[in-house]
Enzyme design. Structure first.
Site, PDB file in Angstrom:
ATOM      1  N   TRP A 146      29.423 -50.513  87.486  1.00 53.56           N
ATOM      2  CA  TRP A 146      29.829 -51.225  86.276  1.00 53.56           C
ATOM      3  C   TRP A 146      30.989 -50.570  85.547  1.00 53.56           C
ATOM      4  O   TRP A 146      31.545 -51.155  84.631  1.00 53.56           O
ATOM      5  CB  TRP A 146      28.628 -51.319  85.306  1.00 53.56           C
ATOM      6  CG  TRP A 146      27.963 -49.988  85.113  1.00 53.56           C
ATOM      7  CD1 TRP A 146      26.857 -49.527  85.781  1.00 53.56           C
ATOM      8  CD2 TRP A 146      28.371 -48.920  84.259  1.00 53.56           C
ATOM      9  NE1 TRP A 146      26.561 -48.238  85.399  1.00 53.56           N
ATOM     10  CE2 TRP A 146      27.480 -47.841  84.459  1.00 53.56           C
ATOM     11  CE3 TRP A 146      29.423 -48.756  83.335  1.00 53.56           C
ATOM     12  CZ2 TRP A 146      27.589 -46.631  83.779  1.00 53.56           C
ATOM     13  CZ3 TRP A 146      29.535 -47.543  82.665  1.00 53.56           C
ATOM     14  CH2 TRP A 146      28.621 -46.502  82.882  1.00 53.56           C
ATOM     15  N   ASN A 147      31.337 -49.329  85.880  1.00 52.25           N
ATOM     16  CA  ASN A 147      32.266 -48.626  84.986  1.00 52.25           C
ATOM     17  C   ASN A 147      33.729 -49.094  85.117  1.00 52.25           C
ATOM     18  O   ASN A 147      34.470 -49.052  84.153  1.00 52.25           O
ATOM     19  CB  ASN A 147      32.136 -47.096  85.120  1.00 52.25           C
ATOM     20  CG  ASN A 147      32.416 -46.588  86.503  1.00 52.25           C
ATOM     21  OD1 ASN A 147      32.472 -47.351  87.464  1.00 52.25           O
ATOM     22  ND2 ASN A 147      32.587 -45.289  86.610  1.00 52.25           N
ATOM     23  N   LYS A 170      28.668 -57.327  96.281  1.00 51.84           N
ATOM     24  CA  LYS A 170      27.682 -57.361  95.196  1.00 51.84           C
ATOM     25  C   LYS A 170      28.127 -56.463  94.044  1.00 51.84           C
ATOM     26  O   LYS A 170      28.178 -55.248  94.184  1.00 51.84           O
ATOM     27  CB  LYS A 170      26.304 -56.881  95.675  1.00 51.84           C
ATOM     28  CG  LYS A 170      25.219 -57.238  94.663  1.00 51.84           C
ATOM     29  CD  LYS A 170      23.993 -56.379  94.748  1.00 51.84           C
ATOM     30  CE  LYS A 170      24.138 -55.048  94.044  1.00 51.84           C
ATOM     31  NZ  LYS A 170      24.380 -55.166  92.588  1.00 51.84           N
ATOM     32  N   PRO A 171      28.454 -57.068  92.897  1.00 51.43           N
ATOM     33  CA  PRO A 171      28.836 -56.249  91.740  1.00 51.43           C
ATOM     34  C   PRO A 171      27.586 -55.745  91.010  1.00 51.43           C
ATOM     35  O   PRO A 171      26.474 -56.183  91.304  1.00 51.43           O
ATOM     36  CB  PRO A 171      29.589 -57.257  90.859  1.00 51.43           C
ATOM     37  CG  PRO A 171      28.942 -58.576  91.166  1.00 51.43           C
ATOM     38  CD  PRO A 171      28.486 -58.511  92.598  1.00 51.43           C
ATOM     39  N   ALA A 172      27.796 -54.843  90.064  1.00 49.30           N
ATOM     40  CA  ALA A 172      26.664 -54.315  89.276  1.00 49.30           C
ATOM     41  C   ALA A 172      26.107 -55.398  88.347  1.00 49.30           C
ATOM     42  O   ALA A 172      26.846 -56.276  87.896  1.00 49.30           O
ATOM     43  CB  ALA A 172      27.144 -53.117  88.458  1.00 49.30           C
ATOM     44  N   GLY A 223      28.990 -45.757  93.604  1.00 46.98           N
ATOM     45  CA  GLY A 223      27.889 -45.684  92.641  1.00 46.98           C
ATOM     46  C   GLY A 223      27.273 -44.304  92.670  1.00 46.98           C
ATOM     47  O   GLY A 223      27.938 -43.327  93.038  1.00 46.98           O
ATOM     48  N   SER A 224      26.013 -44.240  92.320  1.00 41.71           N
ATOM     49  CA  SER A 224      25.375 -42.928  92.168  1.00 41.71           C
ATOM     50  C   SER A 224      25.013 -42.326  93.527  1.00 41.71           C
ATOM     51  O   SER A 224      24.808 -43.038  94.514  1.00 41.71           O
ATOM     52  CB  SER A 224      24.120 -43.079  91.316  1.00 41.71           C
ATOM     53  OG  SER A 224      23.226 -43.955  91.958  1.00 41.71           O
ATOM     54  N   GLU A 245      31.446 -43.592  97.860  1.00 39.12           N
ATOM     55  CA  GLU A 245      32.172 -42.997  96.718  1.00 39.12           C
ATOM     56  C   GLU A 245      31.120 -42.752  95.656  1.00 39.12           C
ATOM     57  O   GLU A 245      30.720 -43.669  94.938  1.00 39.12           O
ATOM     58  CB  GLU A 245      33.232 -43.974  96.205  1.00 39.12           C
ATOM     59  CG  GLU A 245      34.260 -44.398  97.230  1.00 39.12           C
ATOM     60  CD  GLU A 245      35.332 -43.347  97.456  1.00 39.12           C
ATOM     61  OE1 GLU A 245      35.350 -42.334  96.726  1.00 39.12           O
ATOM     62  OE2 GLU A 245      36.136 -43.517  98.384  1.00 39.12           O
ATOM     63  N   LEU A 246      30.643 -41.514  95.549  1.00 36.41           N
ATOM     64  CA  LEU A 246      29.437 -41.259  94.748  1.00 36.41           C
ATOM     65  C   LEU A 246      29.757 -40.490  93.464  1.00 36.41           C
ATOM     66  O   LEU A 246      30.874 -40.495  92.994  1.00 36.41           O
ATOM     67  CB  LEU A 246      28.425 -40.521  95.626  1.00 36.41           C
ATOM     68  CG  LEU A 246      28.137 -41.227  96.965  1.00 36.41           C
ATOM     69  CD1 LEU A 246      27.161 -40.435  97.809  1.00 36.41           C
ATOM     70  CD2 LEU A 246      27.626 -42.654  96.751  1.00 36.41           C
ATOM     71  N   CYS A 279      33.874 -41.553  87.002  1.00 38.20           N
ATOM     72  CA  CYS A 279      33.355 -40.610  88.001  1.00 38.20           C
ATOM     73  C   CYS A 279      34.233 -39.371  88.135  1.00 38.20           C
ATOM     74  O   CYS A 279      33.743 -38.309  88.484  1.00 38.20           O
ATOM     75  CB  CYS A 279      33.210 -41.308  89.341  1.00 38.20           C
ATOM     76  SG  CYS A 279      34.734 -42.099  89.854  1.00 38.20           S
ATOM     77  N   GLU A 379      25.626 -35.251  86.162  1.00 42.58           N
ATOM     78  CA  GLU A 379      26.622 -36.127  85.531  1.00 42.58           C
ATOM     79  C   GLU A 379      26.092 -36.590  84.183  1.00 42.58           C
ATOM     80  O   GLU A 379      25.052 -37.245  84.132  1.00 42.58           O
ATOM     81  CB  GLU A 379      26.781 -37.382  86.398  1.00 42.58           C
ATOM     82  CG  GLU A 379      27.920 -37.376  87.327  1.00 42.58           C
ATOM     83  CD  GLU A 379      28.113 -38.746  87.966  1.00 42.58           C
ATOM     84  OE1 GLU A 379      27.133 -39.346  88.431  1.00 42.58           O
ATOM     85  OE2 GLU A 379      29.252 -39.200  87.995  1.00 42.58           O
TER      86      GLU A 379
HETATM   87  P1  NAD Z   1      24.260 -47.119  90.619  1.00 42.89           P
HETATM   88  O1  NAD Z   1      24.209 -46.325  91.871  1.00 42.89           O
HETATM   89  O2  NAD Z   1      23.032 -47.229  89.805  1.00 42.89           O
HETATM   90  O3  NAD Z   1      24.701 -48.621  90.923  1.00 42.89           O
HETATM   91  C1  NAD Z   1      25.854 -48.911  91.675  1.00 42.89           C
HETATM   92  C2  NAD Z   1      25.637 -50.213  92.406  1.00 42.89           C
HETATM   93  O4  NAD Z   1      24.552 -50.061  93.316  1.00 42.89           O
HETATM   94  C3  NAD Z   1      25.269 -51.392  91.497  1.00 42.89           C
HETATM   95  O5  NAD Z   1      25.895 -52.550  91.993  1.00 42.89           O
HETATM   96  C4  NAD Z   1      23.767 -51.501  91.687  1.00 42.89           C
HETATM   97  O6  NAD Z   1      23.273 -52.793  91.473  1.00 42.89           O
HETATM   98  C5  NAD Z   1      23.627 -51.124  93.146  1.00 42.89           C
HETATM   99  N1  NAD Z   1      22.305 -50.671  93.557  1.00 42.89           N
HETATM  100  C6  NAD Z   1      21.402 -49.983  92.833  1.00 42.89           C
HETATM  101  N2  NAD Z   1      20.299 -49.753  93.591  1.00 42.89           N
HETATM  102  C7  NAD Z   1      20.520 -50.303  94.808  1.00 42.89           C
HETATM  103  C8  NAD Z   1      19.769 -50.395  96.020  1.00 42.89           C
HETATM  104  N3  NAD Z   1      18.564 -49.863  96.129  1.00 42.89           N
HETATM  105  N4  NAD Z   1      20.326 -51.031  97.066  1.00 42.89           N
HETATM  106  C9  NAD Z   1      21.552 -51.568  96.979  1.00 42.89           C
HETATM  107  N5  NAD Z   1      22.310 -51.523  95.861  1.00 42.89           N
HETATM  108  C10 NAD Z   1      21.806 -50.885  94.796  1.00 42.89           C
HETATM  109  O7  NAD Z   1      25.477 -46.524  89.795  1.00 42.89           O
HETATM  110  P2  NAD Z   1      26.027 -47.000  88.384  1.00 42.89           P
HETATM  111  O8  NAD Z   1      25.134 -46.456  87.342  1.00 42.89           O
HETATM  112  O9  NAD Z   1      26.302 -48.464  88.383  1.00 42.89           O
HETATM  113  O10 NAD Z   1      27.446 -46.290  88.351  1.00 42.89           O
HETATM  114  C11 NAD Z   1      27.622 -45.000  87.927  1.00 42.89           C
HETATM  115  C12 NAD Z   1      27.715 -44.061  89.114  1.00 42.89           C
HETATM  116  O11 NAD Z   1      28.783 -44.453  89.964  1.00 42.89           O
HETATM  117  C13 NAD Z   1      28.033 -42.655  88.701  1.00 42.89           C
HETATM  118  O12 NAD Z   1      27.267 -41.772  89.473  1.00 42.89           O
HETATM  119  C14 NAD Z   1      29.511 -42.516  89.043  1.00 42.89           C
HETATM  120  O13 NAD Z   1      29.954 -41.214  89.247  1.00 42.89           O
HETATM  121  C15 NAD Z   1      29.592 -43.332  90.269  1.00 42.89           C
HETATM  122  N6  NAD Z   1      30.978 -43.740  90.511  1.00 42.89           N
HETATM  123  C16 NAD Z   1      31.645 -43.152  91.542  1.00 42.89           C
HETATM  124  C17 NAD Z   1      32.969 -43.482  91.790  1.00 42.89           C
HETATM  125  C18 NAD Z   1      33.721 -42.869  92.927  1.00 42.89           C
HETATM  126  O14 NAD Z   1      34.763 -43.405  93.279  1.00 42.89           O
HETATM  127  N7  NAD Z   1      33.255 -41.798  93.535  1.00 42.89           N
HETATM  128  C19 NAD Z   1      33.594 -44.422  90.983  1.00 42.89           C
HETATM  129  C20 NAD Z   1      32.893 -45.004  89.931  1.00 42.89           C
HETATM  130  C21 NAD Z   1      31.564 -44.647  89.725  1.00 42.89           C
END
Ligand code: NAD
Length: 479
Positions: A146-147, A170-172, A223-224, A245-246, A279, A379
């Protein structure tokens, strides 16, 4: 504004008709409603992407590039509308939303050029004629956070589409509207039905449906780290290629030869983008003891002056945290640091703003921090700046590398020999030397260690969606 899913060129609801609400994190006002879809819709999205693959992959690169360029132009034309939508569902200040649209566009432009430069290679092997050919990997899935809801999707769509892949996306849950708006512009720019498909809803059900489907050959996830691990396990069955990309925990190191004023400018620019919900933004500040007090005092007074509020209002530097869990985490990290001996130089609490949701946090500068504190290891993803002093480069480097993450790091110094050394020794995928914004579309972006693997940006980003084929022929007459 569309509020549906895109499957095979048609905007559709969830099979059940269920929807979920999208709200403005600054006000809690509902700003949209999108389909609450699951595994069945996700599988149909793969059907569509699989069906569209051969024709899209067969198009000459220049034809695909034209579509990417048309999309970039359309995003430019709709910049204000898209930025307003982004700010409404995500909360970031409007100038940052505009910058995000520009950043998203740059991936379409860079990928449009790079896909026309992909060449076969012909390694020399005695007695053989060998061709190393690159072809699109097939149906690629993407899951985004979402960020940066527009840019994170663009980073995945642009290279995949450029090389001839088709996609399921799939977006957030917090920010699906920007994704829908981007795909709406994509369809209007000549993307054929089925090339891009978007599903919103149950993350685990959608993610599993894609990983269980052997037709999906690639997953790119941002994502995370925890969710990245779940997806990596899921990809084991069908051995999909992954880009992950975590999370990150970037250190910023200010060396003794730095100008304090420049270091403060750089810290402000790198840290407070998206309210610290970035991130690659610095999560730890290491400042040489000779500059420590001066840096802290100037950085704290600049930080305290930042104005919080609704992103659409003029002069706002900090928007809300994305949701209640996010602000609770920021608050818990600050409480833990204080309890373990940190000194609050400025901030440290929620910032209550009349008429707005309780999701704003004061820009916070903490000193006397150490590696036992949560904010020094995990984080925080908020406007919190823990600082500690160091005496020499060896100590700074050891502290900077003492993290499970390895996405970005920042260095403020003018010493060329030191810059070379740190380029070798800092264990992060991106290093900003006197540069608060090292992430641009033309260069590789990605992490090491628990920040994941794979790169986005430039021709390196395209490689993630290509597979190599070696065609080896015996030369006539060779044994
Ligand atoms: P998140 O991992 O909770 O969610 C990211 C995405 O994954 C969302 O679309 C969510 O719906 C989906 N998701 C969640 N659980 C899932 C599952 N079990 N199966 C499939 N999809 C699932 O992360 P967030 O809170 O939305 O974003 C913040 C995190 O993203 C932070 O850790 C940040 O550092 C990281 N991030 C990394 C980068 C990078 O380029 N390395 C860039 C931006 C954000």
């Amino acid at each position: 504004m569309r509020e549906g899913n895109l499957i095979d060129g048609r905007w559709v609801g969830a099979d059940s008709g269920a929807t979920f609400e999208v709200s403005d994190p600054a006000t809690d006002r509902v700003v949209g409603r999108v389909p609450d879809a699951g595994a069945d819709e996700a599988r149909r999205a793969v059907d569509a992407a699989f069906g569209a693959f051969s024709a899209w992959a067969a198009k000459p690169a220049i034809e695909r590039a034209k579509v990417l360029e048309a999309l970039s132009a359309r995003l430019a034309g709709d910049r204000e509308e898209l930025a307003a939508l982004l700010t409404e569902e995500q909360g970031k200040p409007l100038p940052e939303a505009r910058a995000e649209i520009d950043y998203a566009r740059s991936f379409f432009e860079v990928s449009a050029k790079a896909c026309q430069e992909i060449r076969d290679e012909t390694p020399s092997v005695p007695g053989k004629k060998v061709l190393v050919h690159r072809r699109p990997i097939g149906v690629a899935a993407a899951i985004t956070p979402w960020n940066f809801p527009m840019a994170m999707l663009a980073k995945k769509i642009a290279p995949a589409m450029a090389v001839g892949c088709t996609q399921v996306l799939k977006p957030a849950e917090q920010t699906p509207l920007s994704a829908i708006a981007l795909l709406d512009r994509a369809m209007a720019s000549g993307v054929p039905p089925g090339v891009l498909n978007l599903v919103t809803g149950d993350p685990a059900a959608i993610g599993s449906a894609w990983l269980e489907d052997p037709r999906v050959r690639k997953l790119s996830f941002t994502g995370s780290t925890d969710v990245g691990r779940i997806l990596m396990r899921g990809a084991a069955t069908n051995l999909q290629r992954l880009s992950l990309e975590l999370g990150g925990h970037a250190p910023m190191i200010v060396f003794e030869d730095a100008s304090v004023d420049f270091a403060v400018e750089m810290a402000m620019a790198a840290k407070y983008r998206n309210g610290g919900q970035t991130c690659i933004c610095p999560n730890r500040f290491l400042v040489h003891r000779s500059l420590h007090d001066q840096f802290v005092s100037k950085f704290a007074s600049r930080s305290a002056a930042l104005v919080s509020g609704r992103g659409r209002d003029p002069g706002i530097a900090l928007g809300p945290m994305i949701d209640d869990a996010a602000i609770d985490k920021v608050e818990a990290h600050v409480a833990d640091a204080i309890q373990q001996g940190a000194t609050v130089v400025t901030g440290g609490r929620r910032r209550r703003i009349e008429g707005l949701a309780d999701r704003f946090f004061e820009p916070t500068v903490l000193t006397d921090c150490h590696s036992g504190m949560r904010c020094w290891k995990e984080e925080t993803f908020g406007p919190v700046c823990p600082i500690r002093g160091f005496d020499d480069e060896t100590e700074a480097l050891a502290q900077a590398n003492d993290s499970e993450y390895g996405l970005a790091s920042y260095v403020v110094t003018n010493d060329p020999a030191r810059i070379r050394r740190l380029g070798d020794e800092l264990r992060t995928g991106i290093i900003g030397v006197n540069d608060p914004g090292p992430a641009v579309a033309a260069v590789p972006f990605g992490g090491v260690k628990h920040s994941g693997f794979g790169r986005e940006g430039g021709r390196w980003g395209l490689e993630e969606y290509l597979e190599m084929v070696t065609v080896s022929s015996l030369e006539p007459g060779a044994e």
